[in-house]
Design a protein around this motif. Sequence first.
Motif, PDB file in Angstrom:
ATOM      1  N   ARG A   1       3.858   9.143  -5.201  1.00  0.00           N
ATOM      2  CA  ARG A   1       3.767   9.938  -5.974  1.00  0.00           C
ATOM      3  C   ARG A   1       4.912   9.190  -6.813  1.00  0.00           C
ATOM      4  O   ARG A   1       5.100   8.346  -8.485  1.00  0.00           O
TER       5      ARG A   1
ATOM      6  N   ARG B   1       3.130   1.414  -3.316  1.00  0.00           N
ATOM      7  CA  ARG B   1       1.952   2.633  -4.786  1.00  0.00           C
ATOM      8  C   ARG B   1       0.977   3.811  -4.727  1.00  0.00           C
ATOM      9  O   ARG B   1       0.943   3.962  -5.162  1.00  0.00           O
ATOM     10  N   SER B   2       1.325   3.825  -3.398  1.00  0.00           N
ATOM     11  CA  SER B   2       0.392   5.103  -2.820  1.00  0.00           C
ATOM     12  C   SER B   2       1.731   6.381  -3.050  1.00  0.00           C
ATOM     13  O   SER B   2       1.015   7.514  -2.833  1.00  0.00           O
TER      14      SER B   2
ATOM     15  N   ILE C   1       0.890  -1.263  -0.107  1.00  0.00           N
ATOM     16  CA  ILE C   1      -0.311   0.301   0.160  1.00  0.00           C
ATOM     17  C   ILE C   1       0.756   1.423  -0.004  1.00  0.00           C
ATOM     18  O   ILE C   1       0.522   2.216  -1.016  1.00  0.00           O
ATOM     19  N   LYS C   2       1.785   1.339   1.006  1.00  0.00           N
ATOM     20  CA  LYS C   2       2.526   2.269   0.895  1.00  0.00           C
ATOM     21  C   LYS C   2       3.980   2.895  -0.386  1.00  0.00           C
ATOM     22  O   LYS C   2       3.313   4.311  -0.658  1.00  0.00           O
TER      23      LYS C   2
END
Length: 272
Positions: free
Chosen positions: A33, A30-31, A27-28
């Motif tokens: 930028r 792919r989140s 999650i970290k």
Amino acid sequence: MTTLAPSRPSFAASRLSFAGLLRSEWIKFRSLRSTFWSLVMIVGFAALISFLIVSEAMPASDVALPLAMQQDALAQGITQSVTFSQLIAGVLGVLIVTGEYSTGMIRSTMAAAPRRLGAYAAKILVVAVSIFVVGVIASLVSYLAVLPLLADRGIHVTPLDAVVMLGVLRASAYLALVSVFAVGVGMLLRSTAGGLATVSGLLLVLPIVLMMIPAEWAVNVEANMLTSLGADVLGLSSTVEAGEVLELFAKIAAWPAAAVALGGVVLARRDV
């Protein structure tokens, strides 16, 4: 009358399993930028550089090349972009770690994984697998970019050819190892500026400096630098022996192994 003391919550039960740590790190990853733009740049550079290599370095020919030459030409044509995209992978590997330290999120991560090394291993695995997959995708996109040029150059094989696919997998594995090396450097230094400078220096600057030194030791050291070993991987032909490939990757893996080990020692012993 006696009163019961409130029971203390059990934090042991709330600790994340390794699967949970993997989900958290994914999650970290792919989140961010920077992740999106770095991966886009890897794929974009791959298509552009492959097109330039095939169009400029491979002359047009009416005669079909021998099969082995077709396999080697296509494999190297669609994987040579790794020479440039390895720096992007290195930058991303550093940012994945140092970004957490700069925002303070690392405290939450280690609170959920007090043994620390589990979260570290999950981060390494997420980065390595993601970069490997993107490396394969970049090679396939590169093939589509050069597809209109191949027939004119006597090349009729595709990335589905076993030899070509092995070349793609080797290049993607190297790119993943570079990203793991950068994760280890980021964890060791905990500084974005320091991590980026170190990774860039080891990948780009130091090999050039060593090539300018007219001494045998400099030649030997330069030959075992990460980028030199990567160039050897990209230059492998279809006739190379499996033992040579394994020996080469053993040398390459020594770099991320050392960086990850040192980063793990720092993570286990220092406050976050």
